[in-house]
Scaffold this motif. Sequence first.
Motif, mmCIF file in Angstrom:
data_model
loop_
_atom_site.group_PDB
_atom_site.id
_atom_site.type_symbol
_atom_site.label_atom_id
_atom_site.label_comp_id
_atom_site.label_asym_id
_atom_site.label_seq_id
_atom_site.Cartn_x
_atom_site.Cartn_y
_atom_site.Cartn_z
ATOM 1 N N ALA A 177 0.846 -1.198 -0.322
ATOM 2 C CA ALA A 177 0.016 -0.175 -0.077
ATOM 3 C C ALA A 177 0.368 1.412 -0.030
ATOM 4 C CB ALA A 177 -1.465 -0.464 0.926
ATOM 5 N N LEU A 178 2.100 1.004 0.767
ATOM 6 C CA LEU A 178 2.833 2.630 0.910
ATOM 7 C C LEU A 178 3.846 2.238 -0.268
ATOM 8 C CD1 LEU A 178 2.706 3.261 4.575
ATOM 9 C CD2 LEU A 178 0.964 4.151 3.124
ATOM 10 N N MET A 179 4.550 1.261 -1.015
ATOM 11 C CA MET A 179 5.414 1.044 -1.630
ATOM 12 C C MET A 179 6.727 1.122 -0.791
ATOM 13 S SD MET A 179 3.690 2.045 -5.135
ATOM 14 C CE MET A 179 3.943 4.060 -5.332
ATOM 15 N N PHE A 180 7.368 0.652 0.345
ATOM 16 C CA PHE A 180 7.856 0.912 0.946
ATOM 17 C C PHE A 180 9.024 -0.258 0.363
ATOM 18 C CE2 PHE A 180 7.994 2.034 5.486
ATOM 19 C CZ PHE A 180 7.306 3.390 5.798
ATOM 20 N N PRO A 181 10.520 -0.424 0.283
ATOM 21 C CA PRO A 181 11.124 -0.978 0.198
ATOM 22 C C PRO A 181 11.558 -2.074 1.718
ATOM 23 C CG PRO A 181 12.294 0.912 0.379
ATOM 24 C CD PRO A 181 10.790 1.338 0.868
ATOM 25 N N GLU A 182 11.354 -3.456 0.978
ATOM 26 C CA GLU A 182 10.759 -4.553 1.581
ATOM 27 C C GLU A 182 12.147 -4.282 2.900
ATOM 28 O OE1 GLU A 182 9.450 -7.761 1.447
ATOM 29 O OE2 GLU A 182 8.537 -6.898 -0.064
ATOM 30 N N THR A 213 -4.350 5.808 -0.277
ATOM 31 C CA THR A 213 -3.153 4.869 0.099
ATOM 32 C C THR A 213 -3.432 4.787 1.878
ATOM 33 O OG1 THR A 213 -1.460 5.808 -1.637
ATOM 34 C CG2 THR A 213 -0.965 4.564 0.329
ATOM 35 N N LYS A 214 -3.919 5.234 2.395
ATOM 36 C CA LYS A 214 -4.283 5.304 3.909
ATOM 37 C C LYS A 214 -5.202 3.900 3.880
ATOM 38 C CE LYS A 214 -3.851 9.216 4.761
ATOM 39 N NZ LYS A 214 -3.866 10.868 4.985
ATOM 40 N N LYS A 215 -6.279 4.127 3.082
ATOM 41 C CA LYS A 215 -7.103 3.427 2.771
ATOM 42 C C LYS A 215 -7.558 2.193 2.825
ATOM 43 C CE LYS A 215 -11.348 6.512 3.224
ATOM 44 N NZ LYS A 215 -12.767 6.737 2.016
ATOM 45 N N ARG A 216 -6.048 2.271 1.245
ATOM 46 C CA ARG A 216 -6.261 1.009 0.973
ATOM 47 C C ARG A 216 -4.602 -0.177 2.015
ATOM 48 N NH1 ARG A 216 -4.282 -2.377 -3.430
ATOM 49 N NH2 ARG A 216 -2.370 -2.907 -3.407
ATOM 50 N N LEU A 217 -4.487 0.482 2.830
ATOM 51 C CA LEU A 217 -3.053 0.444 3.622
ATOM 52 C C LEU A 217 -4.135 -0.495 4.557
ATOM 53 C CD1 LEU A 217 -0.552 -0.790 4.760
ATOM 54 C CD2 LEU A 217 -1.467 1.532 6.184
ATOM 55 N N ILE A 218 -5.395 0.125 4.731
ATOM 56 C CA ILE A 218 -6.526 -0.407 6.213
ATOM 57 C C ILE A 218 -6.956 -1.726 5.826
ATOM 58 C CG2 ILE A 218 -8.716 -0.096 7.433
ATOM 59 C CD1 ILE A 218 -7.260 3.484 7.632
ATOM 60 N N ARG A 219 -7.474 -0.901 4.275
ATOM 61 C CA ARG A 219 -8.265 -2.725 4.235
ATOM 62 C C ARG A 219 -7.571 -3.952 3.392
ATOM 63 N NH1 ARG A 219 -10.483 1.524 0.229
ATOM 64 N NH2 ARG A 219 -12.259 2.449 1.082
ATOM 65 N N LEU A 220 -6.355 -4.065 3.514
ATOM 66 C CA LEU A 220 -5.245 -5.009 3.340
ATOM 67 C C LEU A 220 -5.120 -5.679 4.133
ATOM 68 C CD1 LEU A 220 -2.626 -3.318 0.625
ATOM 69 C CD2 LEU A 220 -4.526 -5.637 -0.282
ATOM 70 N N LEU A 221 -4.536 -5.092 5.749
ATOM 71 C CA LEU A 221 -5.040 -5.427 6.923
ATOM 72 C C LEU A 221 -5.851 -6.330 6.838
ATOM 73 C CD1 LEU A 221 -2.966 -2.429 8.478
ATOM 74 C CD2 LEU A 221 -2.095 -4.242 8.468
ATOM 75 N N PHE A 222 -7.299 -5.895 7.122
ATOM 76 C CA PHE A 222 -7.824 -6.773 8.066
ATOM 77 C C PHE A 222 -8.428 -7.820 7.174
ATOM 78 C CE2 PHE A 222 -10.274 -2.458 9.179
ATOM 79 C CZ PHE A 222 -10.386 -2.426 10.230
ATOM 80 N N GLU A 223 -8.102 -7.575 5.548
ATOM 81 C CA GLU A 223 -8.212 -8.682 4.504
ATOM 82 C C GLU A 223 -7.173 -9.388 4.908
ATOM 83 O OE1 GLU A 223 -7.502 -9.980 0.033
ATOM 84 O OE2 GLU A 223 -7.975 -7.618 0.359
ATOM 85 N N ARG A 224 -5.790 -9.581 4.736
ATOM 86 C CA ARG A 224 -4.554 -10.503 5.090
ATOM 87 C C ARG A 224 -4.793 -11.311 6.469
ATOM 88 N NH1 ARG A 224 -0.247 -7.445 1.452
ATOM 89 N NH2 ARG A 224 -1.388 -7.737 -0.759
ATOM 90 N N ILE A 225 -5.066 -9.963 7.843
ATOM 91 C CA ILE A 225 -5.539 -10.648 8.653
ATOM 92 C C ILE A 225 -5.871 -11.498 8.995
ATOM 93 C CG2 ILE A 225 -5.258 -9.990 11.731
ATOM 94 C CD1 ILE A 225 -3.755 -6.950 10.641
ATOM 95 N N ILE A 243 -10.292 -6.211 15.230
ATOM 96 C CA ILE A 243 -9.027 -5.986 14.213
ATOM 97 C C ILE A 243 -9.608 -4.252 14.866
ATOM 98 C CG2 ILE A 243 -7.625 -4.859 12.680
ATOM 99 C CD1 ILE A 243 -8.262 -7.446 12.185
ATOM 100 N N GLU A 244 -8.268 -3.318 14.900
ATOM 101 C CA GLU A 244 -8.444 -1.895 15.314
ATOM 102 C C GLU A 244 -7.066 -1.334 14.800
ATOM 103 O OE1 GLU A 244 -10.227 -0.183 18.526
ATOM 104 O OE2 GLU A 244 -11.678 -1.482 18.724
ATOM 105 N N VAL A 245 -7.260 -0.225 13.774
ATOM 106 C CA VAL A 245 -6.157 -0.100 13.033
ATOM 107 C C VAL A 245 -6.201 1.780 13.233
ATOM 108 C CG1 VAL A 245 -5.121 0.597 11.017
ATOM 109 C CG2 VAL A 245 -6.145 -1.312 11.152
ATOM 110 N N VAL A 246 -5.342 2.660 13.552
ATOM 111 C CA VAL A 246 -5.506 3.925 13.406
ATOM 112 C C VAL A 246 -4.236 4.224 12.715
ATOM 113 C CG1 VAL A 246 -4.013 4.302 15.648
ATOM 114 C CG2 VAL A 246 -5.610 6.200 14.861
ATOM 115 N N ILE A 247 -3.956 4.780 11.576
ATOM 116 C CA ILE A 247 -2.771 6.153 11.223
ATOM 117 C C ILE A 247 -2.875 6.885 11.390
ATOM 118 C CG2 ILE A 247 -1.823 6.666 9.040
ATOM 119 C CD1 ILE A 247 -3.255 4.381 7.701
#
Length: 129
Positions: A31-36, A76-88, A99-103
């Motif tokens: 989501a954030l395009m961070f390096p590995e 981008t931030k919404k994508r991160l939150i959605r990915l966290l919910f889905e993958r977890i 699950i609760e997420v705060v950015i």
Amino acid sequence: MAQIKVYGIDTHLNPIKEQLSAVIHSCVVEALMFPEDKKFHRFFPMREENIFYPSSRSRAYTVIEVMMIEGRTVETKKRLIRLLFERIRNELGIQAVDIEVVIQEAPAYQFGFRGMTGDEMLLDYKVEV
């Protein structure tokens, strides 16, 4: 830069820390395009008597706090939150209700790492995504 803090009941969180960290990191990279190699996670396993949560949650109740340099788009931030919910849910079986997420964001000059402030650093990834 993004710092991740994870809170949960120790008897549930401790056995899954490594796997949960990998899942969270995969979401941040995508989501954030961070390096590995940019992984900054801290886990706070808590004794059950030190964490209060609604009766509609289970012992798997997990709070994820993301602190990062400002500049990402709302999408981008919404994508991160959605990915966290889905993958977890898919990889660890923790339901969204648990699950609760705060950015939280701050200007780059409010971050300090490698002896400099964030606005002085030449990062090897983009923040404006």
